[in-house]
Design an enzyme around this catalytic site. Structure first.
Site, mmCIF file in Angstrom:
data_model
loop_
_atom_site.group_PDB
_atom_site.id
_atom_site.type_symbol
_atom_site.label_atom_id
_atom_site.label_comp_id
_atom_site.label_asym_id
_atom_site.label_seq_id
_atom_site.Cartn_x
_atom_site.Cartn_y
_atom_site.Cartn_z
ATOM 1 N N CYS A 160 1.045 -0.891 0.043
ATOM 2 C CA CYS A 160 0.778 -0.029 -0.233
ATOM 3 C C CYS A 160 0.607 1.264 0.126
ATOM 4 O O CYS A 160 0.634 2.225 -0.453
ATOM 5 C CB CYS A 160 -0.515 0.030 1.229
ATOM 6 N N CYS B 125 -0.397 -2.199 5.107
ATOM 7 C CA CYS B 125 -0.945 -3.367 6.019
ATOM 8 C C CYS B 125 0.533 -4.564 6.136
ATOM 9 O O CYS B 125 -0.232 -5.655 6.203
ATOM 10 C CB CYS B 125 -1.379 -3.576 3.846
ATOM 11 N N CYS C 20 0.853 -11.397 1.129
ATOM 12 C CA CYS C 20 1.195 -10.815 2.329
ATOM 13 C C CYS C 20 2.301 -11.430 3.637
ATOM 14 O O CYS C 20 2.743 -11.328 4.820
ATOM 15 C CB CYS C 20 0.108 -10.720 2.839
ATOM 16 N N SER D 168 6.608 8.714 16.752
ATOM 17 C CA SER D 168 7.046 9.982 17.780
ATOM 18 C C SER D 168 6.582 10.344 18.713
ATOM 19 O O SER D 168 5.060 10.918 18.158
ATOM 20 C CB SER D 168 8.193 10.820 18.045
ATOM 21 N N LEU E 142 9.626 21.361 19.866
ATOM 22 C CA LEU E 142 9.009 20.348 21.102
ATOM 23 C C LEU E 142 10.321 19.281 22.290
ATOM 24 O O LEU E 142 10.492 18.614 21.484
ATOM 25 C CB LEU E 142 7.968 20.087 21.084
ATOM 26 N N ALA F 195 -6.836 -12.380 -6.593
ATOM 27 C CA ALA F 195 -7.319 -11.567 -7.430
ATOM 28 C C ALA F 195 -9.328 -10.975 -7.461
ATOM 29 O O ALA F 195 -9.228 -10.395 -7.513
ATOM 30 C CB ALA F 195 -7.708 -12.949 -8.442
ATOM 31 N N MET G 12 -3.883 -18.145 -7.800
ATOM 32 C CA MET G 12 -4.389 -16.961 -7.036
ATOM 33 C C MET G 12 -4.352 -17.100 -5.793
ATOM 34 O O MET G 12 -4.608 -16.421 -5.069
ATOM 35 C CB MET G 12 -5.429 -16.189 -7.478
ATOM 36 N N GLU H 83 -15.904 -19.652 -3.910
ATOM 37 C CA GLU H 83 -16.384 -18.797 -3.925
ATOM 38 C C GLU H 83 -18.121 -18.799 -2.621
ATOM 39 O O GLU H 83 -18.264 -17.834 -2.285
ATOM 40 C CB GLU H 83 -17.472 -18.522 -5.202
#
Length: 1341
Positions: free
Chosen positions: A49, A54, A122, A356, A413, A808, A1049, A1272
């Site tokens: 991303c 992600c 991932c 931070s 700061l 996909a 996939m 599906e």
């Protein structure tokens, strides 16, 4: 002081995987991710991303602190880490911890063997998150493990198998904790299963895991230790192409720099400045990195609190506060506890490790979860500028309402002082976000009250809110008015009215509903009111009665626990040969490579000499004429090679698959925001993005602009044909029924959010107009066809290759073809290789997703619950081109009955043509929407008859051999089996009683439970769409090369095909290799869609293997004792062909829409799911407590893969029905363009108890080895959560005396849940609207 610094630019020294890196020209704009991937060719770390949302790019950073002699390891997002911030650090990537060439690390091994990867994209990021945790805590608790994964998204698995792998590292025992009669569910299996079928619950075996050995890890480079200890610290300067990075070492030097460059931002974690520069086009010529200054890293305990340096990371702050809480008496740590509570859910671990404290405060973002609580608790800011130090209260910055900055540009700061709490002081923090973890808040708050000693009279009150407007705000008037009041109901009522009056919200704050924010604002105060009352009771029970029992549960927030569950499947027959792999839970063929980062995706392919990068330039208007395209500025940019437009397309630019075309480049007009107008090619991804931003397009608006389904209906804008199905005599039936209900439901769209964005690499071969196209697609043949047509060459010159696809879900069909054509046209024009990798934002903007849907229904039924008649209309938002929209509309008609026999029905489906990016195929393909409409009116009928929804479902379910509404036969025996088994396994009735009991005893929290059946037909409607072919070679050493037309996939198709070949050829799986899917080996392959991949390709592979075995049979007969290798050698010597193609003609499917009948499907898959949820009526938050799924998948070829598909689809369904919300501006611009704005389910969203069982002894004569296509179906079952939520909200409404039926739309988000649980606060908000909306604005409401 001079910017150039004494020594000019420095060398940047850091380590990657134990190797020293000396970068002579470090560019401050370069992030670690692109450096690893492009410079060091370490492609295991993925781009998901680019915004830290992600976790796909997670790496481990290690630093050494000479003072304490400690090494710190932490995970971080490589996409946000500037390389310049890594001076003296050691980076470890997924390649550094293990590989198949050296040794696979236990984390990698267990994740793969527990089936924790599907598409695998991932996986490296998840591996690194777990690995870093184990470096710091070799035996973590399950809480630490869940926390470590909160910043990682996975779109395939549904997280359960990933967590299974994690549990093997955790120190506590892992049991389901369903202790019935003192036993764990694993001890008394008998109650759970059918007695006769032999079932198994083990998908992996832990005894083959290698142990975790902390002594085997990479050591921290000693050279970096010596550098840190011996080299005097000095200021570092790095000069890039456009930007300079200065990293000072002392506070004085920092103050000088800030005086010289007051506009230069200070960057520590780059989690605010980074995304601004990346996504908002903000540019800073100079940045100052103060992280190495000791004064900014101080941690001091003082008598009255804690002082923390502004550069302290949020993780460090979390540890320090946790420590302090354990050391100090409770009375002093109330502030610490409240701040800690916000820190737990702020970002993911990777963000907290680098972000931070100072950055959080100074950026003054309204979404800061820390500012409201720090301001309310009177935290003090220590500021410094040249020659001046001062202290100001943080509340001062926000108290003037708008956050007019009390800090001057040259001030720094330095540190923040967080005070101890006092006696009689109460402090709390609250937040509500679209997802419980790793999500920016919708609204948050910090509140503090101090009472006069020993009373409930308010002495001091401060209330701060975030998320409401552009910065944190203080309700000063309210607090001031309430001083000296008693803490009672009267004060509460006045406070809520005052707060609503004081906080003026703009009418639409970035697409969020204003009413919801206002409701939260008062609900938070009420929750604080209750907390304080309860605390007063503890100090003095005689005077303060506290709060009623049924209110108390609201004081506990939902916590994320490590999910438990059980997976049940039928064991293989005892007489099955031990080497026959069919029916066994075999690991995904690429599982280990996914986990080591060695699995290659399109963007991991090494760069080709002279390769160019392509960026698309998209339309910013929904409907307009293109007046001119000015590319002059873009062409002047550094490294820019050319601009490609429609004029450069040699042949086809518009593809007419129906009346309206699919378009590569817009020619004269644009028809949606995000349409590709032209493309820029340049020598690097950085240059090409800069150039693309400089292309100027002038538009002239065109009418009408149609965005919604309602507007399409008004302008009669549809794609032809409109479809209808009719069965029985509907009008007659409506006259004879007892009751009729009418209604409508809206279902929002859904973004595919595959982890690997659309990716293409086009390489011209240099002769005969040949081109290699490597593309992430489900349909190589259409890519070949479209690219060939656009270039005007025969298809035999275009070789399309697909090794694997990083997810996909239907989104990589036609869209991938158009994008591949863009790249191919550019490659053809420049005669160079062209790489096109869409950024996540562009991908979401351009590609479209699931069709938004409106279902209107009229249902006639008898008082006993029998449904007699249905008249329904479905409208789907197809977007600007036809794509698959008409087919989606057809499928929604064919599958709308779900599991129910409706004797008389009439149903219409319209595909609307609008000015949105064209919507396309998405897992489930119309069924998840159409079936949700059906289940909605089923529950409507239940409400009307007073019967329970499950009774209405049972009465109307298909029961014996019957016909569907399009006259196809079906045998629903397994539908009833799934339903009954799900009822039994979920203990539905006893839990329903428990839910009702809970709801009686709790006013502000409610539970809900629902059970939903499913009939999912499998088939593609016409024969030629399900044909398939395979090619099998046997080499003389006995090894087998297999290929087929299916695409991997994540659904494990190659693994299953190897299982098929292994059984057919009777050889071990290890002999068989699958290389890639390519148009050169299997021509004209159909798309891998519709759950049919294994069914059809399996048949083709089986056919090829049988052909080969037939040829080998005479040789085997002659030498039955020989080995496979003997036979193959002999066959070669006898000149027997060792290569064969296999073919499957497809299923004989047809549908006649004129007659409204046919056999569009080959078989049916059945299932049922029961889900239980708990909601928070004050905020709308919910928790998924438990889900039980029973699924009929025939005889599973690979139970591990099939259960993974069911769980993954189910969790995607939870996303569709309860979380994922696409938001557009009134001009048709998509707001939700990445994981920051668009929330897919994360680890915190899966049910706490999650069980899946595959129906035993089920046969399916139509598919390979009696299996069924499972890809599906599971998605729709996610609606069991939707209806459980509806049940919980209805329970709250009944208690509040609300008669009107609650009919939610999808997604059923926290906002809708809160609005459904109406109470004094929602009433107050609706009432308050009228107080201060001017009449003009009110008319617009």
């Amino acid at each position: 002081m001079s910017l150039r610094g004494a020594a000019g630019a420095e060398e940047l020294i850091f380590y990657v995987n134990g190797r020293k890196i000396i970068e002579q020209n470090a560019d401050p704009e370069q992030m670690l991710l692109s450096y690893l991937r492009k410079r060091l060719h370490l492609t295991g770390t993925k781009y998901g991303c680019g915004g830290g949302g992600c976790g796909a790019c997670t790496v481990m950073i290690s630093t050494y602190e000479p003072a304490s002699k400690k090494i710190r390891h932490y995970s971080a997002n490589a996409c946000l880490l500037p390389i310049c911030s890594l001076y003296g650090a050691a980076v470890t990537t997924v390649e550094g911890i293990g590989s198949t060439k050296t040794r696979v690390h236990p984390v990698q091994e267990r994740l793969a063997k527990c089936h924790g990867s599907q598409c695998g994209f991932c996986t490296p990021g998840i591996v690194m998150s777990i690995y870093t945790l184990l470096r710091n805590h070799p035996e973590p608790t399950s809480e630490q493990m869940m926390e470590a994964l909160a910043g990682n998204l996975c779109r395939c698995t549904g997280y359960r198998p990933i967590l299974d792998a994690c549990k093997t590292f955790c120190k506590e025992s892992v049991c389901c904790e369903r202790k019935t009669n003192g036993k764990c569910c694993l001890d008394h299996k008998d109650d759970l299963f059918d007695k006769e079928a032999k079932v198994s619950t083990r998908l992996f075996s832990t005894d083959e895991f290698q142990p975790l050995d902390p002594t085997q890890e990479l050591i921290f480079p000693p050279e970096l230790m010596r550098m840190a200890e011996n080299q005097p610290k000095r200021t570092l300067f790095f000069h890039g192409e456009r930007m300079t990075w200065i990293s000072p070492v002392s506070l004085d030097e920092l103050l000088d720099l800030k005086a010289a460059y007051p506009k230069a931002p200070l960057v520590v974690g780059n989690t605010t400045v980074g995304p601004e520069m990346k996504f908002k086009g903000v540019f800073h010529p100079i940045v100052i990195a103060p992280a190495r200054i000791p004064d900014l890293n101080v941690v001091k305990c003082t008598d009255d609190g804690l002082t923390l340096g502004a550069a302290c990371s949020l993780s460090l702050m979390k540890d320090i506060l946790t420590n302090a809480i354990s050391e100090f008496p409770e009375e002093k740590t109330k502030v610490f506890r409240a701040v800690l509570q916000q820190l737990r859910t702020l970002g993911g671990e990777q963000i907290r490790n680098v972000a931070s404290l100072g950055g959080n405060i100074i950026s003054k973002k309204s979404t800061s979860d820390l500012n409201p609580i720090l301001a309310a608790s009177n935290s003090i800011l220590n500021l410094a500028s040249r020659g001046r130090k001062r202290q100001i209260p943080l509340s001062g910055i926000f108290a003037d309402g708008l956050g007019n900055n009390a800090i001057t540009p040259e001030e720094i700061l330095v540190s923040v002082h967080i005070p101890h709490s006092r006696k009689g002081e109460y402090i709390s923090a609250f937040r509500q976000a679209p997802r419980r973890e790793n999500a920016l808040p919708i609204t948050n708050a910090g509140m503090r009250v101090l009472f006069e000693e020993g009373t409930d009279i308010i002495k001091d009150l401060s209330i701060f809110y975030g998320g409401a407007v552009s910065t944190t705000i203080c309700t000063k008037q309210t607090c001031w008015t309430l001083i000296r009041r008693h803490w009672n109901e009267q004060m509460l009522d006045e406070a809520c009215r005052l707060i609503l009056k004081e906080i003026a919200l703009p009418c639409s704050a970035g697409g969020e509903e204003v009413d919801y924010k206002k409701t939260l604002v008062v609900s938070f105060f009420y929750r604080f009111f209750l907390e304080v009352l309860q605390s007063l009771r503890i100090t003095d029970p005689c005077h303060y009665p506290g709060i009623p029992m049924e209110y108390r549960s609201i004081l506990q927030d939902f916590k994320t626990k490590m999910p438990q569950g059980i997976q049940i499947y039928q064991d293989i027959e005892p007489n099955q040969s031990p080497q026959d792999p069919v029916g066994r839970p075999i690991m995904h063929q690429s599982g280990i490579k996914h986990a080591t980062g060695e699995a290659v995706y399109i963007d991991d392919l090494p760069s080709v000499d002279g390769e160019l990068f392509l960026a698309v330039v998209t339309s910013s208007r929904a409907h307009a004429k293109i007046v001119s395209i000015d590319t002059s500025e873009a062409l002047k940019g550094a490294g820019v090679f050319d601009v490609i437009t429609a004029h450069d397309v040699p042949a086809t630019n518009e593809f007419y698959y129906s009346d309206d075309p699919e378009i590569i480049f817009a020619r004269n007009e644009v028809i949606c925001v995000g349409q590709v107008v032209c493309a820029v090619v340049a020598d690097s991804d950085v240059h090409v993005k800069q150039a693309a931003a400089k292309v100027k397009i002038e538009y002239e608006p065109l009418e009408p602009v149609i965005l919604t389904i309602e507007e399409a209906i008004k302008h009669n804008s549809f794609f032809e044909p409109k479809r209808t199905l009719e069965h029985g005599d509907v009008d007659q039936a409506f006259e004879t029924v007892d009751n009729i209900i009418e209604g409508e439901i809206r279902i929002g769209g859904q973004e595919h959010f595959y982890m690997e964005t659309q990716s293409v690499l086009a390489i011209p071969k240099g002769e005969d107009k040949e081109m290699d196209v490597y593309v992430s697609t489900q349909h190589p043949a259409i890519i070949q066809e479209m690219v060939a047509a656009s270039l005007g060459v025969p298809a035999n010159r275009i070789m399309c290759h697909v090794k694997r696809v990083g997810g996909a879900f239907g989104g990589k069909l036609l869209k991938a073809g158009l994008l591949a054509s863009v790249a191919a046209v550019a490659a053809n024009k420049t005669n160079r290789a062209v790489r096109l990798i869409l950024s996540r934002g562009d991908d979401m903007l351009i590609t479209g997703g699931r069709h938004p849907f409106i279902g209107k229904y009229k249902v006639g039924f008898m008082n006993d619950g029998r449904i007699r008649a249905l008249d329904a209309k479905y409208y789907i938002n197809g977007g600007c081109t036809p794509d698959e929209s008409v087919v989606v509309a057809e499928v929604s008609l064919l599958k709308m009955d779900n599991a129910y026999k409706i004797p008389n029905l009439r149903c219409w489906a319209y595909a609307c043509k609008t000015n949105l990016p064209s919507n396309t195929a998405f897992r489930g393909f119309g069924f998840p929407q159409a079936a949700l409409v059906t289940e909605t009116w089923i529950t409507g009928v239940a409400d009307k008859t007073g019967l329970s929804p499950e009774k209405i479902r049972e009465i109307n379910m298909y029961k014996e051999n019957e016909q569907t509404h399009f006259k196809q036969k079906l045998d629903p025996q397994n539908l009833m089996r799934c339903w009954n088994e799900c009822m039994e396994k979920s203990a539905y009735y006893s839990r329903k009683t428990a839910v009702n009991e809970f709801n009686k005893q709790n006013y502000w929290k409610k539970k809900g439970i629902a059970i939903v059946p499913m009939k999912f037909p499998i088939g593609l409607g016409t024969r030629y769409l399900s044909q398939a072919a395979a090619l099998v070679h046997i080499y003389t050493d006995g090894s087998v090369l297999l290929t087929h037309g299916g695409i991997e996939m994540g659904q494990g198709i190659h693994t299953k095909m190897i299982q098929v070949a292994s059984r057919e050829l009777n050889i071990p799986m290890s002999y068989i290799h699958f290389c890639e899917t390519s148009t050169t080996t299997v021509p004209n392959a159909c798309a891998s869609v519709g759950s049919a991949g294994t069914d059809v390709n399996g048949m083709a592979v089986k056919d090829a293997c049988q052909t080969l075995l037939k040829r080998l049979q005479p040789i085997i007969n002659k030498n039955p004792k020989g080995t496979w290798n003997d036979w193959i050698k002999e066959a070669f010597e006898q000149s027997v062909s060792l290569s064969a193609t296999g073919y499957f003609r497809g299923y004989n499917e047809n549908m006649d829409w004129e007659k409204g009948e046919g056999q569009p499907f080959t078989y049916f898959l059945y299932g049922a799911a029961c889900s239980e949820v708990e909601i928070n009526c004050l905020t709308g938050d919910h928790k998924n407590l438990r889900t039980d799924i029973v699924m009929d998948v025939g005889c599973s070829i690979n139970p591990a893969v099939d259960i993974g598909q069911i769980e993954g689809a189910f969790v995607q369904g939870i996303g569709l029905y309860t979380m994922e919300e696409l938001k557009y501006s009134p001009e048709g611009v998509l707001y939700t363009r990445g994981p920051d704005q668009y929330k897919i389910p994360a680890v915190c969203d899966i049910p706490e108890q999650f069980s899946v069982s595959l129906l035993s002894s089920s046969q399916n004569p139509y598919a390979i080895y009696s299996s069924k296509g499972i890809g599906e179906a599971g998605l729709f079952l996610g609606c069991s959560v939707f209806f459980a939520l509806r049940d919980a909200v209805t329970s709250a409404r009944n208690e509040r005396g609300l008669k009107k039926t609650f009919t939610p739309n999808s997604p059923l988000t926290a906002e809708q849940i809160r609005a459904g649980c109406m109470d004094d606060f929602t009433e107050m908000v609706i009432g308050s609207l009228l107080l201060w909306i001017s009449p003009v604005e009110h008319a617009a409401e």
